[in-house]
Design a protein around this motif. Structure first.
Motif, short mmCIF file in Angstrom:
data_model
loop_
_atom_site.label_atom_id
_atom_site.label_comp_id
_atom_site.label_asym_id
_atom_site.label_seq_id
_atom_site.Cartn_x
_atom_site.Cartn_y
_atom_site.Cartn_z
N HIS A 221 -26.07 27.28 30.04
CA HIS A 221 -27.58 26.63 29.36
C HIS A 221 -26.24 27.17 27.87
O HIS A 221 -26.38 27.77 27.76
N HIS A 265 -25.97 28.74 36.91
CA HIS A 265 -26.33 29.28 35.52
C HIS A 265 -25.21 30.04 35.10
O HIS A 265 -25.36 31.45 35.79
N HIS A 267 -25.86 32.10 31.15
CA HIS A 267 -26.72 32.17 30.38
C HIS A 267 -26.09 33.23 29.50
O HIS A 267 -25.75 34.68 29.88
#
Length: 449
Positions: A221, A265, A267
């Motif tokens: 991200h 993901h 982050h």
């Protein structure tokens, strides 16, 4: 001294084996007993490393060559503090070296962290590595999962959660672990790192392994993917940091796949604040952080909440106190000076030493324990002339003690039987090995009962 130096090493993982190796290579004649509460040797390598790490597992070959030396005797299924205490060992050995490592999860003090379906990484690792004291079943009924941490253990946990179960069939995972992963409902794994990409503790090899999974898309991200002055300096001066940041940048810039059954993901600059839920985990709140220019971070007062159903914290391991030995609960280590264990007054307890993670804390890679062993054993050998004389130094006297106490200890020959049994189980399914999980079964096979 007219007889060999008798040394007990408590813990048969890498730290203990490296210490034994250093002793056997010294000019001092030695007899070493490697004691471990597990029926099998190798500690962290068998029960703390993800099963799809073939390079790390290769360390077993090097450890094997050490433990099979004639000066070393493996005594498994012997629980220090239960089956034997410090006074017992000092009665039978000239010196005792504690190399018990770190197997517990470091706590994370945020609201909701103790909700059902919030776990420590060490417990999950013990499950998928087939530790005999871990639960046999693990419920993976949530589609969205959070992993807290920025080290290799966090990567391992995230990778295993995202992995297709059948991809692990080439490894030694037990059948119950394969069934649990096959039933997993996970679609999205979110890994949250408190600091930026240049401060992550991932090693390049472990990071790149994330991208070697069928059916899993890696999503970096861009929010939080920042480099400040200190980060750019780290990239310029540290090849490992440079490789990690470059890998992450490449992933962040590539086109999304959109067609994978699972997503992982990453982050950055997201600090854990609260685990949400009533009867179980229902969400996870993080604070958006910003870099301060010197490699540090500070909160921005901005928050984000993710609708996850499970949380795994991988914020560090913690050693456990040892019976009869001083322990620093703040650092999770045995107080020592160069491996010499210190009493409450800061004085060396004669003949008592420590090495590995319980000596310096759970930081660094497995190979770093070699340096610990060199220092500790160097000091032990320097102390040889002043070591207290044991009352019963005979190598058989310890075996008699264990037999009298009803301890069903296992041996190196017994490990050979268990090893062959696990390989035979694997061969029947076209795999290298299938790990035996129940402790009583491990003992029975090892002792040929």
């Amino acid at each position: 001294m007219t007889r060999p130096l008798r040394v007990a090493i408590v813990g048969a993982g890498p730290a203990g084996v490296y210490a034994a190796d250093v002793l056997t290579k010294s000019e001092t004649a030695v007899e070493i007993d490697l004691l471990d509460r597990m029926p099998a040797p190798y500690g962290l390598i068998r029960y703390g490393v993800a099963p799809d790490h073939p390079r790390i597992k290769g360390i077993v070959s090097a450890l094997h060559r050490v433990v099979e030396k004639p000066e070393i005797r493996f005594l498994g299924h012997v629980d220090y503090g239960v089956d034997v205490k410090l006074d017992d060992l000092r009665r039978h050995y000239d010196a005792v070296v504690f190399a018990t490592g770190a197997t517990k999860d470091r706590p994370l003090d945020i609201p909701g962290i103790d909700l059902p379906h919030s776990y420590g990484a060490a417990d999950f690792v013990s499950w998928y590595d087939g530790h005999p004291d871990a639960p046999r079943d693990w419920t993976l009924d949530g589609e969205q999962v959070a992993v807290i941490g920025a080290g290799n253990v966090a990567l391992d946990v995230a990778r295993v959660l995202a992995k297709q179960a059948d991809d692990l069939l080439r490894t030694e995972i037990p059948d119950n672990v394969h069934r649990g992963l096959a039933d997993s409902k996970v679609t999205d794994v979110h890994l949250f790192a408190r600091r930026g990409p240049a401060q992550a503790k991932f090693t390049p090899l472990e990071l790149r392994e994330l991208d070697h999974q069928d059916g899993v898309e890696i999503i970096v991200h861009p929010e939080g993917f920042e480099l400040d002055e200190a980060s750019e300096e780290a990239v310029r001066t540290n090849n490992q940091v440079k490789t990690v940041v470059k890998t992450l940048q490449d992933w962040a810039l590539r086109d999304p796949k959109h067609d994978t059954p699972r997503r992982l993901h990453l982050h950055f600059l997201r600090a854990p604040v609260e685990v949400l839920g009533t009867d179980r985990v229902e969400g996870f709140t993080v604070e958006v952080m910003e870099l301060t220019g010197d490699g540090g971070v500070r909160g921005t007062g901005e928050y984000e909440t993710y609708p996850v159903q499970q949380v795994y914290r991988a914020v560090g391991y913690l050693s456990s106190p040892l019976a009869g030995i001083p322990f620093d609960h703040a650092s999770g280590t045995v107080p020592n000076e160069g491996g010499r264990v210190l009493d409450l007054d800061g004085q060396h307890i004669p003949g008592v030493y420590t090495t590995g993670w319980i000596k310096r804390g759970p930081v660094g890679l497995i190979g770093h324990t070699k340096g610990d062993a060199l220092e500790t054993i160097g000091n032990l050998l320097a102390d040889v002339e002043s070591l207290p004389e044991p009352e019963e130094p005979s190598s058989d006297s310890v075996l008699r003690l264990l037999e009298e106490r009803g301890v069903e200890c296992t041996t190196w020959e017994g490990w050979g039987r268990l090893d062959a049994h696990e390989r035979a189980l694997g061969e029947a399914q076209g795999r290298e090995r299938i790990k035996v999980v129940p402790r009583e079964e491990m003992v029975r096979i090892s002792r040929a009962e």
